[in-house]
Enzyme design. Structure first.
Site, PDB file in Angstrom:
ATOM      1  N   LYS A 131       0.903  -1.156   0.000  1.00  0.00           N
ATOM      2  CA  LYS A 131       0.000   0.000   0.000  1.00  0.00           C
ATOM      3  C   LYS A 131       0.941   1.205   0.000  1.00  0.00           C
ATOM      4  CE  LYS A 131      -3.944   1.898   2.519  1.00  0.00           C
ATOM      5  NZ  LYS A 131      -4.749   2.283   1.365  1.00  0.00           N
TER       6      LYS A 131
HETATM    7  N1  PMP Z   1      -7.954  -0.903  -2.663  1.00  0.00           N
HETATM    8  C1  PMP Z   1      -7.333   0.278  -2.530  1.00  0.00           C
HETATM    9  C2  PMP Z   1      -6.644   0.863  -3.705  1.00  0.00           C
HETATM   10  C3  PMP Z   1      -7.363   0.950  -1.294  1.00  0.00           C
HETATM   11  O1  PMP Z   1      -6.754   2.135  -1.159  1.00  0.00           O
HETATM   12  C4  PMP Z   1      -8.048   0.364  -0.208  1.00  0.00           C
HETATM   13  C5  PMP Z   1      -8.079   1.076   1.116  1.00  0.00           C
HETATM   14  N2  PMP Z   1      -6.983   0.730   1.905  1.00  0.00           N
HETATM   15  C6  PMP Z   1      -8.673  -0.865  -0.399  1.00  0.00           C
HETATM   16  C7  PMP Z   1      -8.608  -1.474  -1.641  1.00  0.00           C
HETATM   17  C8  PMP Z   1      -9.385  -1.546   0.727  1.00  0.00           C
HETATM   18  O2  PMP Z   1      -8.456  -2.035   1.645  1.00  0.00           O
HETATM   19  P1  PMP Z   1      -8.815  -2.187   3.191  1.00  0.00           P
HETATM   20  O3  PMP Z   1     -10.073  -2.923   3.268  1.00  0.00           O
HETATM   21  O4  PMP Z   1      -7.667  -2.912   3.771  1.00  0.00           O
HETATM   22  O5  PMP Z   1      -8.963  -0.793   3.723  1.00  0.00           O
END
Ligand code: PMP
Length: 305
Positions: free
Chosen positions: A158
């Site tokens: 991320k």
């Molecule tokens: N995809 C992207 C590109 C994101 O930024 C997020 C948010 N973190 C998610 C999916 C969802 O991830 P999570 O459920 O871990 O927040």
């Protein structure tokens, strides 16, 4: 956001919100090599609790590993920092943003030998795509921007740099009157939203794009897959086409910020009945029960501050 009272955890201790600053020659500001997370703390009957704190912090450390950034704190220290900073800001529920970045020693492209910094900042943040969006669904478009490839800036991470792609897609969508964007991978298969994973319900089965599409390994995605098991819903991770979305019974987004948000239209084509579908509603309810501490089975996902 910078001129306000409160505390931010920065490089090992709590500092005043207004003093949590970096230099303009910060490497990450120029080249985007940094990693971050987004978490939420919810009110529960036992008190304020951060949802899946250990999993988010593990993903933060893995993101850093992928980008060859050595976090100068232990996993336990960063976990504790989240709890300390939420408590210090007297927040009952909030969004929490940890960030790992490269310092300002040198502006060569290489991050080698540079200092690595960490901060954790919490603030009150309501629904990401609106209360009405949660109840009635949002309108999205398939972006003209391709989701970055798994072998470009790394999709297990991320990372800060991945979000230029997200910002372009989101701006295109919102400037054109949509609430959010869905991106396709470089081969034209469905990947994810600009900040959300995507789920599809068709004939009672739940589908989601597999991670080879470059979609983030979302923690809410994992939560929903787990809860579908409890609800007796079969989940299939697979390659998905754009037109599979158009003819689905229900489509919804998941994410820490977006929680479980129904999608009522894609490219102005109505999905199902054009409102939140019954299976989405069931999953949404199960999700909110878990994050608010109303499901004892998942008590271990809640870290009381
Ligand atoms: N995809 C992207 C590109 C994101 O930024 C997020 C948010 N973190 C998610 C999916 C969802 O991830 P999570 O459920 O871990 O927040």
């Amino acid at each position: 956001m910078d001129d306000r009272d409160g505390k931010i955890w920065m490089d090992g201790g709590l500092v005043d919100w207004r003093d949590a600053k970096v230099h303009v020659l910060t490497h990450t500001l120029h080249y985007g090599c940094g990693v971050f997370e987004g978490l939420r703390a919810y009110e529960t009957p036992q008190g304020t609790a951060i949802f899946r704190l250990d999993d988010h912090t593990r993903r933060l450390f893995n993101s850093a590993k992928v980008l060859r950034l050595k976090v100068p704190f232990s996993l336990e220290e960063v976990i504790q920092a989240h709890k300390d900073v939420v408590r210090a800001n007297n927040l009952k529920s909030c969004y929490i943003r940890p960030l790992v970045w490269v310092g300002s020693e040198s502006l060569g492209v290489s991050s080698k030998g540079q200092t690595i910094h960490v901060m954790v900042a919490p603030w009150s943040w309501g629904t990401y795509l609106g209360e009405e969006g949660l109840a009635k669904g949002i309108s999205v478009m398939v972006s003209s921007f391709t989701h970055h490839h798994v072998n470009a800036t790394m999709t297990k991470a991320k990372s800060v740099s991945n979000y230029t792609n997200s910002i372009l897609a989101n701006r295109e969508a919102t400037d054109n009157g949509f609430d959010e964007a869905i991106m396709l991978d470089p081969t034209g298969y469905v990947s994810e939203g600009s900040g959300e994973n995507l789920f599809v319900v068709s004939k009672g089965v739940v589908y989601t794009p597999d991670l080879s599409s470059g979609a983030l390994d979302g923690i809410t995605r994992n939560t929903v897959i787990t809860l579908c098991g409890d609800l007796g819903l079969k989940v299939v991770e697979k390659r998905m086409t754009r037109d599979e979305l158009y003819v689905a019974d229900e489509v919804f987004f998941t994410g820490t910020a977006a929680e479980v948000t129904p999608i009522r239209a894609i490219d102005r084509i109505e999905i199902g009945a054009g409102s939140r579908g019954p299976i989405t509603e069931k999953i949404q309810k199960a999700f909110f029960d878990v994050v608010h501490g109303r499901n004892a089975k998942y008590a271990s996902w809640l870290s009381l501050i």
